[in-house]
Design an enzyme around this catalytic site. Structure first.
Site: not given
Length: 262
Positions: A47-48
């Site tokens: 994830e970002t």
């Protein structure tokens, strides 16, 4: 050309190269969705997280390399760590607002960060045959939460040994599949497989513990529990069941800081 500060944080661990890596970008205003998705793909991490200041807190969104997701625990922990360490957040609690998951709070206590998340609602279901085949072993119990399947097995060894057929896991209608069992040195262990969102196995999954925490609390008769996610990187969590909310506590460390040029 715009420059965006980037932080890569290892969450749910106290050492670099452990836990679950997440990228964090603190923005002045939202970028367009395509740009944020491209950044998530370029980072190529589970994830970002993107955060934008709003009123007395922040708005937050999460992107995998392929899609935007409704909730991500480790990237929220990472985002809070960045805001406390690099942006001098003035109080011990950060309010993060998600349009998809509501209000999420993170509290700092020494070196530990505690996520305050909504509890998942799950129901007992028949085990999809694709998952029996994927894992090669029928679970003792199967549940379906808002986004994930939860498969319960009898031993930590079963959970540690799984090497599922990701094509079969990918065929079920879910974000991913949690597998869990009683732990030897902790109250429960788990792993999380989610090829549906572009990640074969997520190293440490905070959001999965919104399902795991109420299940194990009810089964063990305990409100506060220790947990370990048995990925190669591994991660340690403390989980507390509070009815409609769960608290998930862990640590985080910085791997790198840098800049994105767009």
């Amino acid at each position: 050309m715009a420059t965006i500060k980037l932080y890569q944080i290892d969450a749910f661990t106290d050492k670099v190269f452990g836990g679950n890596p997440a990228a964090v970008c603190v923005l002045d205003a939202w970028l367009d969705d395509a740009t944020m998705q491209n950044i998530g793909a370029e980072n190529n991490l589970a994830e970002t997280a993107f955060v934008v200041p709003k009123r007395e807190g922040y708005e937050i969104r999460w992107f995998t390399p392929t899609i935007e997701v409704d909730l991500c625990g480790h990237a929220t922990l990472a985002a809070a760590y960045v805001l406390f360490r690099y942006y001098n957040h003035p109080t011990a609690t950060i309010n993060l607002h998600s349009l998809r998951s509501g209000l999420l709070r993170v509290q700092k206590q020494g070196n530990a960060l505690t996520l305050d998340f909504p509890t998942d609602e799950y129901t007992a279901v028949e085990t999809p045959e694709a998952l029996v085949q994927a894992f090669g072993k029928t679970p003792q119990e199967t549940y379906k939460g808002k986004t994930d399947y939860l498969l319960i097995y009898s031993s930590e060894e079963h959970v540690a040994s799984f090497n599922p057929d990701t094509n079969l896991v990918n065929s079920v209608d879910a974000r991913g599949v949690i597998v869990s069992a009683p732990g030897k040195e902790v109250d429960f262990v788990s792993r999380f497989f989610c090829p549906q969102v572009g990640i074969v196995e997520d190293p440490v999954t905070g959001s999965a513990h919104t399902t795991l925490t109420p299940y194990w609390s009810n089964r063990l008769g305990k409100q506060v529990m220790s947990a370990k996610q048995l990925s190669k990187r591994q991660g340690n969590l403390t989980c507390e069941y509070l009815g409609d909310r769960v608290k998930i506590t862990g640590k985080a460390v910085t791997y790198l800081t840098g800049e994105i040029e767009i």
